[in-house]
Scaffold this active site. Structure first.
Site, PDB file in Angstrom:
ATOM      1  CE  LYS A 195      -1.945   2.791   2.881  1.00  0.00           C
ATOM      2  NZ  LYS A 195      -1.675   3.866   2.148  1.00  0.00           N
ATOM      3  CD  GLU A 270      13.058   3.483   8.201  1.00  0.00           C
ATOM      4  OE1 GLU A 270      13.119   4.666   9.150  1.00  0.00           O
ATOM      5  OE2 GLU A 270      12.887   3.768   7.175  1.00  0.00           O
ATOM      6  CB  CYS A 303      13.014   8.333   8.717  1.00  0.00           C
ATOM      7  SG  CYS A 303      14.171   7.339   7.543  1.00  0.00           S
ATOM      8  CD  GLU A 400      10.386  11.985  11.950  1.00  0.00           C
ATOM      9  OE1 GLU A 400       9.306  11.654  11.704  1.00  0.00           O
ATOM     10  OE2 GLU A 400      11.433  11.420  11.497  1.00  0.00           O
TER      11      GLU A 400
END
Ligand code: NAI
Ligand code: MG
Length: 496
Positions: A195, A270, A303, A400
């Site tokens: 997906k 992850e 990331c 983040e």
């Protein structure tokens, strides 16, 4: 292929609503619904895509299960499987300009970057993983069995595919994330439902065409675009899925773990990062450009972005000024413009999120050295930003941001910097800039992160394992490490 031919191909690809790929067929959603994917440089609709929902995930899981249990895939030799995977890599390179343009128009990144990095890295991942197909091995094990004195045994292990795998990927490197996920799953003989992110579904759909062209049996790879809360959630919870692999936010990572609890499917994650990038007093001048690249590459939508820049106090002003100069010089524009160095963020949601962090930094009293605002009023552009005078408890230091925003702070000694670098709930990456190799390796050992770069940053390779400590994830992608995520081990014992 010339750049204009590629352009024509991309135009025809986006001209009609794209269908989903299930069981080797291109089909509309069961609901008939489509959703729009915008061009982030303008906000205008780039293409319409079939909106996968629970019913479509169910169809795809069924197709993958049938392919896994009854199809030619499970009977194929490892060598033939490897050759098919290799072919995907070749087809990606043959269609490089087209894939790079598609990526640029859907995601916003500069075309030159997509062509130089995303596309060849995706091809290389398949080429690398193709080689592993013939190298999945078990062991023979000499067992003792103390409660059966005198008995003789022959024991060995088999490494087998996990089965039907759901893979949910983000929008920052759409094609490359599809490659990172599909390559190892296929090399180990699994069947997949992928997906893609709702923001960037196009390159994965083009990749599915190439996978069909390579000659994969029906149902081995299924691609179902759709939203996370519907299609993604169903895939993570589906009782017919044996494993789910996810890349994205830590928040959704937790939801994936909860959804997977139903049938205790295997999970690899992850997730986010808040990676420290550390410049020592004896760093080469290249550390300045390195620090800028660490945060500004891919508009900070990495990331592993080096979003916390720690500079020895003796070099602090020089390095901060240097990074700020680079930030000022970066040319923002649509990814398809040849002189663009930084494109827009991927979506209006990300624009709002990142500018929200910029506001919160200002409100909490940090200093914006350069940038700090949205750029222009069309598309989702944000100025490359350098912030100083932040406190450790500020949101901009702890969370983040996923935009071109770096927070710089000075440090004094090695022990202090190791503690500061590790003062985060994340543990994905870190950078160290110094000429002193003992210092560099001593610090590399102290840092709780899955990747440490010394005198470089953002160096990725299909052969290098990548993933996170702490809340940055579970398991590793790439290298031979990833093969463990996609295999079960079976111990077989015979009494002789
Ligand atoms: P997200 O985590 O919501 O999306 C990533 C993928 O997960 C997409 O395919 C999405 O459709 C899917 N998803 C969302 N909700 C789901 C659910 N309940 N069940 C199953 N799948 C679901 O990330 P989003 O909202 O696009 O970005 C938010 C933040 O996440 C970013 O600002 C960034 O901090 C972080 N992020 C981290 C990435 C990484 O590479 N580690 C990539 C993308 C985002
Ligand atoms: Mg989300």
């Amino acid at each position: 292929m010339s750049i204009t031919t590629a352009h024509d191909r991309v135009n025809s690809f986006v001209a009609n609503p794209r269908r989903m790929f299930i069981g080797g067929q291109w089909t509309a959603a069961v609901s008939g619904k489509t959703f729009a994917t915008p061009d982030p440089s303008t906000g205008e609709t780039l293409a319409y895509v079939a909106e996968g929902d629970e019913a479509d995930i169910d169809r795809a899981v069924q197709a993958a299960r049938t392919a896994f249990e009854q199809g030619p895939w499970s009977r194929m030799t490892a060598s033939d499987r490897g050759r098919l995977i290799w072919k995907i890599g070749d087809l990606i390179l043959e269609n490089a300009e087209e894939l790079a343009q598609l990526e640029t128009r859907d995601n916003g990144k500069p075309y030159a970057v997509a062509l130089a990095a995303d596309v060849p890295l995706a091809a290389d991942l398949f080429h690398y993983m193709a080689g592993w197909a013939t190298k999945i091995e078990g062991n023979t094990i000499d067992i003792s069995v103390p409660y059966m004195p005198g008995a003789n045994f022959h024991s060995y292990t088999l490494r087998e595919p996990v089965g039907v795998v759901g893979q949910i990927i983000p929008w920052n490197f759409p094609l490359l994330m599809a490659a990172w996920k599909l390559g190892p799953a296929l090399a180990t003989g699994n069947c997949v439902i992928l997906k893609p992110a709702e923001q960037t579904p196009l390159s994965a759909l083009r990749l599915a065409e190439l996978i069909a062209e390579a000659g994969f049996p029906d149902g081995v790879v299924n691609v179902v675009p759709g939203y996370g809360e519907t299609a993604g959630a169903r895939l993570a919870a589906h009782p017919g899925v044996d494993k789910v692999a996810f890349t994205g936010s830590t928040e959704v990572g937790r939801l994936i773990v909860q959804a997977a609890a139903g049938n205790l499917k295997k999970v690899s994650l992850e997730l986010g990062g808040k990676s420290p990038n550390i410049v020592f007093e004896d760093a080469e001048p290249e550390a300045v450009a390195g620090a800028a690249n660490a945060i500004f590459f891919n508009h900070g939508q990495c990331c592993v972005a080096g979003s916390r820049l720690f500079v020895h106090h003796s070099r602090f002003d020089e390095v901060v000024e240097g990074v700020a100069e680079i930030a000022k010089s970066i040319k923002l524009g649509p990814g398809m413009d040849a002189d663009t160095q930084m494109g827009p963020l991927v979506s209006e949601e990300q624009l709002t999120r990142v500018t929200g962090y910029l506001d919160s930094g200002r409100t909490e009293g940090a200093t914006t050295v350069v940038g700090g605002n949205r750029h222009g009023d069309r598309g989702y552009f944000v100025e490359p930003t350098v912030i100083t005078n932040a406190r450790n408890d500020m949101k901009i230091v702890r969370e983040e941001i996923f935009g071109p925003v770096v927070v710089a702070e000075p440090f004094s000694d090695l022990d202090e910097i190791a503690a500061q670098a590790n003062d985060t709930e994340y543990g994905l990456g870190a950078g160290i800039w110094t000429k002193d190799i003992s210092k560099a390796h001593a610090l590399a050992k102290k840092i709780r992160a899955g990747t440490v770069w010394i005198n470089c940053y953002n160096v990725f390779d299909a052969a290098l394992p990548f993933g996170g400590y702490k809340q940055s994830g579970w398991g590793r992608e790439m290298g031979h490490e990833v093969l463990n995520n996609y295999t079960e081990v079976k111990a077989v014992t015979t009494q002789l």
